[in-house]
Each structure stands twice: as C-alpha cells, then as structure tokens.
Design a protein around this motif. Structure first.
Motif, PDB file in Angstrom:
ATOM      1  N   ILE A  24       0.845  -1.214   0.000  1.00  0.00           N
ATOM      2  CA  ILE A  24       0.000   0.000   0.000  1.00  0.00           C
ATOM      3  C   ILE A  24       0.874   1.255   0.000  1.00  0.00           C
ATOM      4  N   ILE A  25       1.885   1.289   0.895  1.00  0.00           N
ATOM      5  CA  ILE A  25       2.782   2.454   0.982  1.00  0.00           C
ATOM      6  C   ILE A  25       3.542   2.629  -0.332  1.00  0.00           C
ATOM      7  N   ALA A  26       4.064   1.503  -0.897  1.00  0.00           N
ATOM      8  CA  ALA A  26       4.834   1.580  -2.151  1.00  0.00           C
ATOM      9  C   ALA A  26       3.984   2.097  -3.305  1.00  0.00           C
ATOM     10  N   ALA A  27       2.710   1.666  -3.377  1.00  0.00           N
ATOM     11  CA  ALA A  27       1.820   2.127  -4.450  1.00  0.00           C
ATOM     12  C   ALA A  27       1.568   3.632  -4.346  1.00  0.00           C
ATOM     13  N   LEU A  28       1.338   4.116  -3.123  1.00  0.00           N
ATOM     14  CA  LEU A  28       1.101   5.558  -2.921  1.00  0.00           C
ATOM     15  C   LEU A  28       2.339   6.384  -3.260  1.00  0.00           C
ATOM     16  N   LEU A  29       3.516   5.909  -2.831  1.00  0.00           N
ATOM     17  CA  LEU A  29       4.762   6.630  -3.125  1.00  0.00           C
ATOM     18  C   LEU A  29       5.061   6.636  -4.625  1.00  0.00           C
ATOM     19  N   THR A  30       4.757   5.517  -5.298  1.00  0.00           N
ATOM     20  CA  THR A  30       4.974   5.433  -6.747  1.00  0.00           C
ATOM     21  C   THR A  30       4.118   6.461  -7.482  1.00  0.00           C
ATOM     22  N   LEU A  31       2.834   6.518  -7.155  1.00  0.00           N
ATOM     23  CA  LEU A  31       1.928   7.461  -7.814  1.00  0.00           C
ATOM     24  C   LEU A  31       2.334   8.909  -7.548  1.00  0.00           C
ATOM     25  N   GLN A  32       2.923   9.155  -6.383  1.00  0.00           N
ATOM     26  CA  GLN A  32       3.302  10.517  -5.995  1.00  0.00           C
ATOM     27  C   GLN A  32       4.646  10.951  -6.608  1.00  0.00           C
ATOM     28  N   PHE A  33       5.626  10.047  -6.652  1.00  0.00           N
ATOM     29  CA  PHE A  33       7.002  10.477  -6.964  1.00  0.00           C
ATOM     30  C   PHE A  33       7.587   9.953  -8.281  1.00  0.00           C
ATOM     31  N   VAL A  34       7.200   8.747  -8.718  1.00  0.00           N
ATOM     32  CA  VAL A  34       7.825   8.178  -9.920  1.00  0.00           C
ATOM     33  C   VAL A  34       7.281   8.865 -11.173  1.00  0.00           C
ATOM     34  N   ARG A  35       8.200   9.201 -12.085  1.00  0.00           N
ATOM     35  CA  ARG A  35       7.791   9.839 -13.344  1.00  0.00           C
ATOM     36  C   ARG A  35       7.922   8.850 -14.498  1.00  0.00           C
ATOM     37  N   SER A  36       7.085   9.027 -15.517  1.00  0.00           N
ATOM     38  CA  SER A  36       7.146   8.156 -16.696  1.00  0.00           C
ATOM     39  C   SER A  36       7.902   8.865 -17.809  1.00  0.00           C
ATOM     40  N   PRO A  37       8.798   8.150 -18.481  1.00  0.00           N
ATOM     41  CA  PRO A  37       9.472   8.753 -19.641  1.00  0.00           C
ATOM     42  C   PRO A  37       8.498   8.877 -20.805  1.00  0.00           C
ATOM     43  N   LYS A  38       8.781   9.795 -21.707  1.00  0.00           N
ATOM     44  CA  LYS A  38       7.965   9.932 -22.926  1.00  0.00           C
ATOM     45  C   LYS A  38       8.601   9.071 -24.021  1.00  0.00           C
ATOM     46  N   TYR A  39       7.997   7.925 -24.286  1.00  0.00           N
ATOM     47  CA  TYR A  39       8.552   6.993 -25.264  1.00  0.00           C
ATOM     48  C   TYR A  39       7.824   7.072 -26.612  1.00  0.00           C
ATOM     49  N   GLY A  40       7.025   8.057 -26.802  1.00  0.00           N
ATOM     50  CA  GLY A  40       6.224   8.116 -28.025  1.00  0.00           C
ATOM     51  C   GLY A  40       4.840   7.538 -27.782  1.00  0.00           C
ATOM     52  N   GLU A  41       4.010   7.580 -28.788  1.00  0.00           N
ATOM     53  CA  GLU A  41       2.624   7.143 -28.621  1.00  0.00           C
ATOM     54  C   GLU A  41       2.538   5.627 -28.491  1.00  0.00           C
ATOM     55  N   LYS A  42       1.563   5.187 -27.673  1.00  0.00           N
ATOM     56  CA  LYS A  42       1.365   3.740 -27.545  1.00  0.00           C
ATOM     57  C   LYS A  42       0.657   3.207 -28.780  1.00  0.00           C
ATOM     58  N   ARG A  43       0.868   1.931 -29.018  1.00  0.00           N
ATOM     59  CA  ARG A  43       0.333   1.306 -30.223  1.00  0.00           C
ATOM     60  C   ARG A  43      -1.161   1.006 -30.071  1.00  0.00           C
ATOM     61  N   PRO A  44      -1.933   1.173 -31.172  1.00  0.00           N
ATOM     62  CA  PRO A  44      -3.331   0.719 -31.115  1.00  0.00           C
ATOM     63  C   PRO A  44      -3.374  -0.801 -31.015  1.00  0.00           C
ATOM     64  N   ALA A  45      -4.527  -1.315 -30.558  1.00  0.00           N
ATOM     65  CA  ALA A  45      -4.666  -2.760 -30.324  1.00  0.00           C
ATOM     66  C   ALA A  45      -4.364  -3.580 -31.574  1.00  0.00           C
ATOM     67  N   SER A  46      -4.675  -3.023 -32.763  1.00  0.00           N
ATOM     68  CA  SER A  46      -4.466  -3.764 -34.007  1.00  0.00           C
ATOM     69  C   SER A  46      -2.980  -3.972 -34.314  1.00  0.00           C
ATOM     70  N   GLU A  47      -2.111  -3.106 -33.750  1.00  0.00           N
ATOM     71  CA  GLU A  47      -0.674  -3.213 -34.011  1.00  0.00           C
ATOM     72  C   GLU A  47       0.074  -3.947 -32.900  1.00  0.00           C
ATOM     73  N   VAL A  48      -0.637  -4.322 -31.844  1.00  0.00           N
ATOM     74  CA  VAL A  48       0.014  -5.033 -30.730  1.00  0.00           C
ATOM     75  C   VAL A  48       0.443  -6.423 -31.210  1.00  0.00           C
ATOM     76  N   ASP A  49       1.604  -6.842 -30.758  1.00  0.00           N
ATOM     77  CA  ASP A  49       2.183  -8.122 -31.190  1.00  0.00           C
ATOM     78  C   ASP A  49       1.565  -9.281 -30.385  1.00  0.00           C
ATOM     79  N   TRP A  50       0.283  -9.552 -30.680  1.00  0.00           N
ATOM     80  CA  TRP A  50      -0.430 -10.585 -29.912  1.00  0.00           C
ATOM     81  C   TRP A  50       0.192 -11.969 -30.130  1.00  0.00           C
ATOM     82  N   LEU A  51       0.626 -12.250 -31.366  1.00  0.00           N
ATOM     83  CA  LEU A  51       1.248 -13.548 -31.648  1.00  0.00           C
ATOM     84  C   LEU A  51       2.557 -13.690 -30.862  1.00  0.00           C
TER      85      LEU A  51
END
Length: 526
Positions: free
Chosen positions: A181-208
C-alpha cells in the motif's frame, strides 16, 4: 528513441524513489523463497498432496518468467508509473487473496496472479533506479538495487520460518500488504514516466509474439521446475513440453525480428555490453540461487537443522554482500575496469566452493560454515554490481528497460536451471556413490562384522532383543552409507559449481576485451 526529458532525480525525491523501488524488488524476491518453509503447513490445512502444494512455488515462478520480458513493452503501453503502481496493487491484492485461500486450487491461481504482478516489480525497479541517477553514479545505483536482489533469497526462509512458528502460514502473504500500500502511494506521488512516443493501437500489438513467448517460457519453466519430479524424458508431458518450448522460442525469435512493433526488442542485444551482461546474469543466477538452495538443503537433511536455523546461517554472507556493495560501486566510479572485478568475483566464488567442498561432514557446524559463507558474500559483492552496471552502462532511453528485462529474465532462468540441475544431479549422484560404497562394504569382512556386533551389543545393553538389535544394527549401517553417499554428492556439487565459475574467468577477460575493440557483432557473439 531518445528521451526528450531527463528522468534524473536529486535530493530527498531520489531517496524516496530508490527506497520504494528497492522495497518492491525485495518483496518480489522474498516471496520466491518465503513459501518454501511453509509448504508442510499449507498441505495440512488445505488437504493437498506434496505434488499439489509444490505448484505454489511453480505457478509463481512461471508467471514471473513470462511477464519479465514484456515489462518494457507494457511500461511503454501504459506509462511506467501507471504500470509499476498497477503491478504493486496486483501483487498486494493477490497476497491478500493467497492468505485467504480455502483450497489448494485457489492458492495456486492467486500465486500465479501474484507472480504476474511481482515479475514487473523486479525489472521495473531496476530501470527506475538506473534512470533516477546520472550516468556517472549508476554504479552506486546498481549497488543499491543489487543489494535487494541478493538479500531477498536469504531473508525468505528465516522470515518464513519465524512467521510459521509464531503465527500461521497466511501471514507470510499478509506482511506484503502494508508495504504494498505504501509503495503504491509513493509510486503514484514520486515516480515519473518517460515519454517513449505514442502507444500502439490494439491492431498493431504483437499478440502472436505475446502468445509464443508465454507458451515457450511457461513450458521451459515447467520443465525446469517439475523435470526431476517427473523423471525428465521418461515423462511424455516433459517430452511434449520440450518440443513446444523449442518451437515456441524459434518462432518467437523469428516473429520479433520480422514484426514492425515487437513485444520484445531483440535488436537491443546487438549491444555487446548487454549481450555479455545477459550471459553473466545467467551464470550469476545459477551460482546465487544454486548455493542458496543447496546449503539449507544440506543443513536440514544431513545436520537436522530447522528452516529458521538454516536461513540464519546465510545472514553473515548477506551482510558481507551489503558491506561490499558501496565499495565496489565506488571502485567502478573511480574507473576500475568492470571485467577485472567480475573475474576477481568468479575466482573468489571458486574459492568459496572449494572451502565448502573441504568442510562438509556429518558433523559440520555453523562455525565451520562461517568463513566459507563470508567468502561467498565477498565473491557475490564483486560479481553483482559490475554485471548489472556493465549490462546497462551503454544503453539509453527505452533500451535501459529492455536491457533490464533481458538480464532479469536470464538471472531468473539461471536460478531455475541451477536448482533443476542440482536436484537432478543430487538424486542420481547419490545412487552412484551409494552403489560404490556398498560394493566396497563386504558383509563378510571381519571389520564390518565387528562393527555390526558392537552396534547390536550396545542396543542389547539398552534392553533390545538380540534379533531386533541385529536388524537395527544393519539398518544403522545402511543409514550411515546413505548419509556418506549424500555428503559425497554435495561435495561433488560444490566442486563442479566452483569449476564452472573458474572456467568463466578467461572467457570473461577475453570476451569483454574483444567487445571493447571494434570487431563485428557477429564476431563478438561467439
């Protein structure tokens, strides 16, 4: 793609992020070994067979190894902070459900779900810590992370033993809840996400790719976990899964190399440092998990120790690793070549194996083990940080997460291979040593007859009937032969693990030297 923003943190914010990531990695690894000592209690309260209850470990390991290679892609799809927080929440909720399981089927299912959450914690923690520090301080960052990785397997058994002895087995899962619980709250508060570009639509996801990876890795992990139990290739299921694993990996590699948006970016392995680091992570996992598996097994089966005593024996070794981490991190930051530190670590690990080979007897005490295990800690200290740092040192942006996923998966697979090979070798080597000992034990030899007579006489003196005393004397002699055969097999294992590390020393020195020079990738791969 290069990151448009820097993820490097400073001051108290970096401290909080580091502590959160290390605790998450620690939680995941402790949960790999903490259940080992509670299996009997689970079996009793859930009415399960030994084979059924062993799936509590297997389900978690399979889920771990399936999810680890996908973590980089999942981080890009959902954002690293969101994915990391979601993984912590899944792990925490699954921990609660494991503790509340009313039958073995529920427990196995919830352990699998817990493993899906846990696998992400390990690799994403390493990525977050690496990117929170500037490149010149990454060796120290890896030292902090690796400390959690090394401590986890050691803390599991004594902590599990203490909880089972003083409370009940569900509490080995409940202790994850407040930390989660503490780790989840600290993650949402402090961890930042890098900008890796746009996420892929479901049709382009490598399901296979996802399906092939799941089938291949899941099959391989099952083979490693259950092979010895099912007598390997005398089992039709093991043969079928071996074929499936081989075809799965072959088709998966083909798919990832030809698909535009692969689930696992195999091309990152063109980086020679990462390629070498992945191989060394496998060997390190083999030695780390193999030795963590064999010493408690020896102390409990031969010396009659309980799980808590066996676990506590490993603590000084872990403290030695903790002591070495900042020292090795500083050495790397001051320019000491990583290849020399790795080679030194492998030589020291060989010395530890040789010391263990020489000291084990039916009467070996904790004091006898102390210095051998301190040498083990010294060796792991020289190995762990340089391997992790070298693996990720020349990667940038999304490559760091991809590299961490590869080395994390290979460390896990190395551990699985180590435990599977050691348990198989043990069971077969014991039979071989026993037949050799029995062959040299002539029942008509006067010395053997005298020994049996003296044992029987001692039992008769305690009031046992002559015929019962003689039978018991023969059983005792048979028992001592079995113990001796087992000890000889443990000696063989220590010696062979040591030799494996020693053989790697010249390969490490040559390979890293070649990868630093301008040779072709194809050349360096050999």
């Amino acid at each position: 793609m290069e990151q448009p923003i820097s993820l490097v943190e400073y001051g108290s914010r970096r401290v909080i992020i580091t502590i959160t990531a290390v605790f998450c990695a620690l939680l995941e690894i402790i949960d790999t070994t903490i259940v080992n000592v509670a299996l009997n209690n689970m079996r009793g309260s859930l009415g399960a067979t030994l084979n059924e209850v062993s799936w509590v470990i297997t389900a978690y390991s399979i889920a771990n190894v399936i999810i680890v290679p996908m973590t980089s892609w999942l981080s890009q799809q959902f954002g690293r902070r969101n994915y990391f927080a979601a993984s912590i929440i899944i792990f925490t909720v699954a921990s609660f459900l494991c503790g509340n399981s009313t039958n073995i089927g529920e427990l196995i299912l919830f352990r699998f779900i817990q493993g899906l959450g846990g696998g992400a914690l390990l690799v994403t923690s390493q990525t977050i810590i690496t990117e929170s520090y500037p490149p010149e301080k990454r060796a120290m960052a890896q030292a902090i992370y690796v400390l959690g990785v090394i401590i986890g397997p050691t803390l599991g058994p004594p902590l599990g033993g203490y909880i089972v002895d003083n409370f009940s087995w569900p509490y080995i899962f409940y202790i994850n809840i407040p930390v989660g619980i503490i780790a989840a709250l600290l993650t949402l508060q402090f961890v930042r996400s890098p900008k890796y570009g746009e996420k892929r639509p479901a049709s382009e996801v490598d399901w296979l790719g996802i399906m092939l990876l799941t089938v291949a890795v899941g099959s391989l992990q099952y083979i490693l976990e259950k092979g010895q139990e099912d007598d390997w290739f005398s089992s039709k299921l093991i043969i079928a899964l071996s074929v499936i694993a081989f075809l799965g990996f072959y088709l998966f590699i083909w798919r990832e190399l030809v698909y535009k948006y692969p689930i696992v970016e195999l091309r990152v392995l063109k980086n020679s440092n990462l390629r070498m680091g992945v191989l060394l992570s496998f060997i390190q996992g083999f030695g780390l998990f193999g030795s963590t598996f064999i010493i408690p097994l020896y102390t409990q089966s031969i010396l009659g120790w309980n799980a808590q005593q066996s676990g506590m024996l490993m603590v000084p070794s872990t403290l030695m690793v903790a002591f070495m981490m900042p020292i090795v991190g500083q050495l790397i930051q001051r320019g000491v070549s990583q290849k020399y530190l790795i080679a030194l670590g492998m030589i020291v690990f060989f010395i530890y194996s040789l010391m263990s080979y020489k000291i084990i007897t039916p009467q070996t005490s904790a004091d006898n083990f102390f210095w051998a295990l301190m040498v083990r800690g010294l060796g792991l200290g020289f190995l762990s940080v340089p391997i992790s740092t070298m693996s990720l040192s020349t990667l940038k942006g999304p490559e760091i997460a991809q590299g961490a996923a590869f080395s994390g998966m290979m460390r896990q697979l190395g551990g699985s291979f180590g435990v599977a090979l050691i348990s198989t070798f043990l069971s077969r080597d014991i039979v071989g040593h026993r037949s050799n000992l029995v062959r040299n034990l002539d029942i008509y030899d006067p010395a053997v007859q005298d020994r049996v007579r003296r044992i029987a006489a001692g039992m008769q003196a305690k009031g046992m009937a002559p015929n019962v005393a003689l039978k018991s004397a023969h059983q005792m002699l048979d028992g001592s032969v079995s113990v001796q055969a087992t000890i000889l097999s443990y000696m063989d294992i220590f010696l062979y693990i040591g030799i494996m590390f020693l053989v790697c020393v010249p390969l490490v020195l040559i390979f890293i030297k070649r990868s630093k020079s301008k040779v072709s990738m194809a050349d360096a791969a050999h």
